[in-house]
Structure formats: C-alpha cells, structure tokens
Write a protein that holds these residues in place. Structure first.
Motif, PDB file in Angstrom:
ATOM      1  N   VAL A 199      -6.184   4.493  16.620  1.00 20.91           N
ATOM      2  CA  VAL A 199      -4.762   5.580  16.047  1.00 20.91           C
ATOM      3  C   VAL A 199      -3.993   4.629  16.240  1.00 20.91           C
ATOM      4  O   VAL A 199      -3.475   3.554  16.564  1.00 20.91           O
ATOM      5  CB  VAL A 199      -4.560   6.293  17.144  1.00 20.91           C
ATOM      6  CG1 VAL A 199      -3.942   7.211  17.866  1.00 20.91           C
ATOM      7  CG2 VAL A 199      -6.194   6.869  17.903  1.00 20.91           C
ATOM      8  N   VAL A 200      -3.037   4.922  14.406  1.00 17.95           N
ATOM      9  CA  VAL A 200      -2.356   4.509  14.222  1.00 17.95           C
ATOM     10  C   VAL A 200      -0.554   5.153  14.079  1.00 17.95           C
ATOM     11  O   VAL A 200      -1.191   6.555  13.813  1.00 17.95           O
ATOM     12  CB  VAL A 200      -2.168   3.934  13.250  1.00 17.95           C
ATOM     13  CG1 VAL A 200      -1.054   3.300  12.765  1.00 17.95           C
ATOM     14  CG2 VAL A 200      -3.335   3.025  13.164  1.00 17.95           C
ATOM     15  N   VAL A 201       0.584   5.007  14.689  1.00 17.90           N
ATOM     16  CA  VAL A 201       1.627   5.479  14.378  1.00 17.90           C
ATOM     17  C   VAL A 201       2.785   5.753  13.724  1.00 17.90           C
ATOM     18  O   VAL A 201       2.471   4.346  13.456  1.00 17.90           O
ATOM     19  CB  VAL A 201       2.608   5.498  16.347  1.00 17.90           C
ATOM     20  CG1 VAL A 201       1.846   6.577  17.079  1.00 17.90           C
ATOM     21  CG2 VAL A 201       3.119   5.015  17.117  1.00 17.90           C
ATOM     22  N   LEU A 222       8.585   5.986  14.384  1.00 22.77           N
ATOM     23  CA  LEU A 222       8.909   5.132  14.399  1.00 22.77           C
ATOM     24  C   LEU A 222       9.856   4.930  13.625  1.00 22.77           C
ATOM     25  O   LEU A 222      10.792   3.580  13.329  1.00 22.77           O
ATOM     26  CB  LEU A 222       8.138   3.977  13.875  1.00 22.77           C
ATOM     27  CG  LEU A 222       6.579   3.632  15.126  1.00 22.77           C
ATOM     28  CD1 LEU A 222       6.125   3.322  14.492  1.00 22.77           C
ATOM     29  CD2 LEU A 222       6.996   3.085  16.615  1.00 22.77           C
ATOM     30  N   HIS A 223      10.663   5.919  13.189  1.00 23.29           N
ATOM     31  CA  HIS A 223      12.292   6.304  12.960  1.00 23.29           C
ATOM     32  C   HIS A 223      12.075   5.339  11.740  1.00 23.29           C
ATOM     33  O   HIS A 223      12.858   5.081  11.118  1.00 23.29           O
ATOM     34  CB  HIS A 223      12.930   5.363  13.512  1.00 23.29           C
ATOM     35  CG  HIS A 223      13.903   5.447  14.783  1.00 23.29           C
ATOM     36  ND1 HIS A 223      14.187   6.419  15.895  1.00 23.29           N
ATOM     37  CD2 HIS A 223      13.558   4.657  15.974  1.00 23.29           C
ATOM     38  CE1 HIS A 223      14.694   6.641  16.280  1.00 23.29           C
ATOM     39  NE2 HIS A 223      14.170   5.786  17.110  1.00 23.29           N
ATOM     40  N   GLU A 224      10.436   5.803  10.628  1.00 23.26           N
ATOM     41  CA  GLU A 224      10.048   5.447   9.647  1.00 23.26           C
ATOM     42  C   GLU A 224      10.103   6.821   8.264  1.00 23.26           C
ATOM     43  O   GLU A 224       9.632   7.629   8.958  1.00 23.26           O
ATOM     44  CB  GLU A 224       9.417   4.872   9.455  1.00 23.26           C
ATOM     45  CG  GLU A 224       8.721   4.258   8.001  1.00 23.26           C
ATOM     46  CD  GLU A 224       9.544   3.553   7.526  1.00 23.26           C
ATOM     47  OE1 GLU A 224      10.216   4.292   6.735  1.00 23.26           O
ATOM     48  OE2 GLU A 224       9.657   1.611   7.747  1.00 23.26           O
ATOM     49  N   GLY A 225      11.415   7.329   7.986  1.00 20.83           N
ATOM     50  CA  GLY A 225      11.576   8.347   6.946  1.00 20.83           C
ATOM     51  C   GLY A 225      10.851   8.341   6.098  1.00 20.83           C
ATOM     52  O   GLY A 225      10.876   9.164   4.981  1.00 20.83           O
ATOM     53  N   ARG A 226      10.010   7.030   5.267  1.00 21.95           N
ATOM     54  CA  ARG A 226       9.851   6.990   4.221  1.00 21.95           C
ATOM     55  C   ARG A 226       7.942   7.604   4.248  1.00 21.95           C
ATOM     56  O   ARG A 226       7.712   8.025   3.519  1.00 21.95           O
ATOM     57  CB  ARG A 226       9.454   5.518   3.642  1.00 21.95           C
ATOM     58  CG  ARG A 226      11.047   5.633   3.726  1.00 21.95           C
ATOM     59  CD  ARG A 226      10.753   3.523   2.772  1.00 21.95           C
ATOM     60  NE  ARG A 226      10.412   3.376   4.149  1.00 21.95           N
ATOM     61  CZ  ARG A 226      10.319   2.038   3.680  1.00 21.95           C
ATOM     62  NH1 ARG A 226      10.538   1.046   2.420  1.00 21.95           N
ATOM     63  NH2 ARG A 226      10.005   1.053   4.488  1.00 21.95           N
TER      64      ARG A 226
END
Length: 190
Positions: free
Chosen positions: A111-113, A118-122
């Motif tokens: 399971v990966v978030v 994580l505030h990653e918009g890309r």
C-alpha cells in the motif's frame, strides 16, 4: 472576518464538508452524496450545508419543487481559495491513520500513498493497493475509510501482484509516476 471564520469552522463535520467541496470546487453534490462520502447522516449534512449557504461559502442549486438540491462551493467568495489552501495543508491525515484503515485486510502485499495525500500535485494516483484479493470488499471498504478520513475522494489503483510486477517490468507510466514523485510505502516493500 473572525466571526465568519468561526462560523465556517463551527463543527468538525462542517470543516469536512468544506474540504470535500474545496477539493472539487467545480462539482455540485446532493446532500445524500456528501453524507455517503463523509460517512455521516443526511440530516446532519443538510444542517451544516444550510449554515454554509448562510455564510455565503456554498451555493444551492435545484430549488424547484421536486428537484434534488445540490450544493456547490461559491468560488466567488473571497475566502474560498485561501480556505482551500488552508484545508489542504492543515487537514491531511497522518500516515498512521491511513495505515489503520487497511488493518485487518487480508492479502495485502503493498500500500503506497502519493498524490494529494502527500501534497504532490503531479501524481495521477493518490493510493496504490497491491493485493492478492483485488475484488475483496474489505479492500474497497478500507479505501472508503481512507476517503472519509481525508474528507475527499481519492484516485486509487488496485492491482494483483502479477499485474503489478508486469507494470513495473514494462515501466508503466502510471505506476512509474507513483514512485518517481513523492510517495510513502505504508504496508509492504516496493
């Protein structure tokens, strides 16, 4: 201004509703849809939405007799954009809370978030789940718990281990982007 802010943040459910709408500002949703997404009752959500309409941060649609009432974020309100930024930063769930959503789900190998978690918009995916039981209802229930914890819909990908391995081998762009951008492994090893 402080009175308006205190009304907007009067209850935890009201903040969850605001976050739900700020993550999808162009969308309109009915009371029932919001209640289902947030794991609350329609009566409580309706009460909070009426209060938010009174604060002019939400607008109501479908006032005609017999039409379902839908609500939308009032993007013309000057506080809407700053509020969205604040809610995005201040209300992200802790990774331990996210991992707890998957506790007891059998067959998980990874399971990966990523993405908005994580505030990653890309990234195109917020949650990657690799499980030997991809059709198991407990997997979708765990994702629903994570969405309710986040108070916003998540973009997720569920793969069985062989499909995951195949995608890694051919350097599938969707899976590759998860690991090239900011991510965190909650369960298992990459």
């Amino acid at each position: 201004m402080f009175t308006e802010l205190s009304r907007l943040a009067a209850t935890p459910l009201r903040l969850k509703i605001l976050k739900f709408y700020t993550f999808q500002p162009e969308s309109s949703h009915t009371v029932r849809a919001v209640a289902n997404a947030l794991g609350s009752t329609a009566d409580r959500v309706a009460t909070e939405l009426r209060a938010l309409v009174a604060c002019d941060i939400m607008v109501q649609r479908g006032k005609e007799v017999g039409a379902a009432r839908a609500y939308k974020l009032n993007e013309d309100n000057p506080i809407a954009k700053p509020l969205a930024v604040f809610l995005e930063i201040a209300t992200l769930p802790d990774v331990r809370e996210l991992a707890a959503c998957f506790r007891g789900v059998r067959g998980l190998s990874l399971v990966v978030v990523a993405g908005v978690l994580l505030h990653e918009g890309r990234g195109a995916v917020d949650l990657l789940v690799v499980t030997s039981r991809p059709k198991d209802p407990s997997v979708t229930k765990a994702i629903t718990k994570a969405e309710r914890l986040m108070a916003a819909p998540l973009r997720y990908l569920i793969l069985d281990p062989s499909e995951y391995d195949d995608r890694i081998e051919v350097r599938d762009r969707l899976v590759r982007d998860i690991f090239e951008f900011r991510h965190r492994v909650l369960i298992g090893k990459r």
